[in-house]
Scaffold this motif. Sequence first.
Motif, PDB file in Angstrom:
ATOM      1  N   GLU A 251       0.834  -1.212   0.000  1.00  0.00           N
ATOM      2  CA  GLU A 251       0.000   0.000   0.000  1.00  0.00           C
ATOM      3  C   GLU A 251       0.859   1.249   0.000  1.00  0.00           C
ATOM      4  OE1 GLU A 251      -2.622  -0.298   3.319  1.00  0.00           O
ATOM      5  OE2 GLU A 251      -3.651  -2.049   2.485  1.00  0.00           O
ATOM      6  N   SER A 255       0.998   3.891  -3.012  1.00  0.00           N
ATOM      7  CA  SER A 255       0.643   5.282  -2.724  1.00  0.00           C
ATOM      8  C   SER A 255       1.750   6.218  -3.193  1.00  0.00           C
ATOM      9  CB  SER A 255       0.393   5.405  -1.223  1.00  0.00           C
ATOM     10  OG  SER A 255       0.478   6.736  -0.835  1.00  0.00           O
ATOM     11  N   ARG A 259       1.800   8.935  -6.272  1.00  0.00           N
ATOM     12  CA  ARG A 259       2.197  10.320  -6.052  1.00  0.00           C
ATOM     13  C   ARG A 259       3.314  10.717  -7.024  1.00  0.00           C
ATOM     14  NH1 ARG A 259       3.786  11.081  -0.164  1.00  0.00           N
ATOM     15  NH2 ARG A 259       2.182   9.520   0.059  1.00  0.00           N
TER      16      ARG A 259
END
Length: 466
Positions: A251, A255, A259
């Motif tokens: 995760e 993430s 980004r």
Amino acid sequence: MRYTIQKLREGPGGRRFSPGIRLKLALFLLPLVFLLVVSVAVTVTRITDSAIRRDLLQRGVAISRVVAFSAGYSLLSEDRLALDSLTAETRNSASDIEFVAIRDTENIILAHSRVDERGKRYGSPDRSTSLGTFLETEAEEVSRDGRERIEFTTPILFAGKRVGTASIALSKESLLSAQRSVERSIAVAASVLLGIALLGTLVLASLITTPVKKLSRGVNELAGGEAFHPIPVSGGDELGELTRNFNRMAETILSQQNRLSKYANELEEAYVGMVRVIAASIDARDPYTAGHSARVAHISCKLGQRLGFPTEELEHLEKACLFHDVGKIRTPDDILLKKHSLSSPEFEEMRTHPDDGADILKVVPSLHRYIPVVRAHHEWYNGNGYPDGKRDSEIPIHAQIIALVDAFDAMTTTRPYRKGLSSGEAVKEILRFRGTQFSPMLTDAFVRMVEETPPAETGEWKGMAL
Ligand SMILES: [Fe+2]
């Protein structure tokens, strides 16, 4: 043959075959389990055989002693009937007793379970092996008349004096039969145990490898950039903890990846925007070439559409067109805007703009893919162009398209010192350089496009901005 062997080494999808953890674990555990079960079976068999043999010896010794004790008085009183009765009853008391004999001190048989043996001399066996002496009873493994027996011989004593000998013979076949029966039972039990152990090993291997395989699949999804699905946590043990931590790590990575991807897109968009501005600024330095890069992009994409380029390639072509003259930012105004023909040094300075453009694009890694096109947009089909003198298929097709459309736009643009050519005249000029400066295939496609949709009539090729 080499292809076949290579395919055998590779699994589905071309991956090289490698035994999985489950197979390795099974290959390691199964021989151990097999050896363990076989060792236990062999040991139990030996112990059981020994117990059966010991039991037989004890029984034989006991029977022989009872016969010897019971025969003492009858022997002294010469009561043959009692001796016959004793041998017959003893013989009939168990199926594995082959005979019972009572003989005198001269070895003459006085009573025998087989009546025809009476009065005969008790002969020596063909072969005998002593099994030991137990309480004056001697046990031997003997071969007599072609039969294997275990014989027990006990002296008949009366008042401390030997008055005769009692002998009984047990069938050796019954001993072997008992041993075989036990061995069969142990073999069946060992087989069942082995089957259960094999099943247990496979289940154990599966319990260990299933979470590992799920983790492996998760790692592959993560590494391959596929949609990641969190791995179900199967328990609270070390593997469960590892799975939980992996999901958390995945995760976090996804993430951060999202980004970073967003930042990279923003950066690229910002840079593309900047280059658009620069390209427009360069074009605007000469009022007569304003909108040149945008027009080259538009016409090139229309030609790309006719050639069947997919959408993604058309986008790539459009950006390459916008970037193609970005190197002219380094070209001095007195050369770029000169209204007369350039001197030789000035021309050399002008020829550096493809290299300069490549240098500018090097700044952003995601724009590196445009460098070969920008660098080659002044190459000629016959190898007489610059900066590398590439020819034919060595020149990227996008660069060949830009070279064609760039020339067409330059010829049809009006300058202070000359009026722009009509599209028909420009096409004639381009056809003059078919196969020398321009690709014959692209020239033909471009000419057909101009003939089918003359820009002067539609007006769509001029003054547009992308
Ligand atoms: Fe150029």
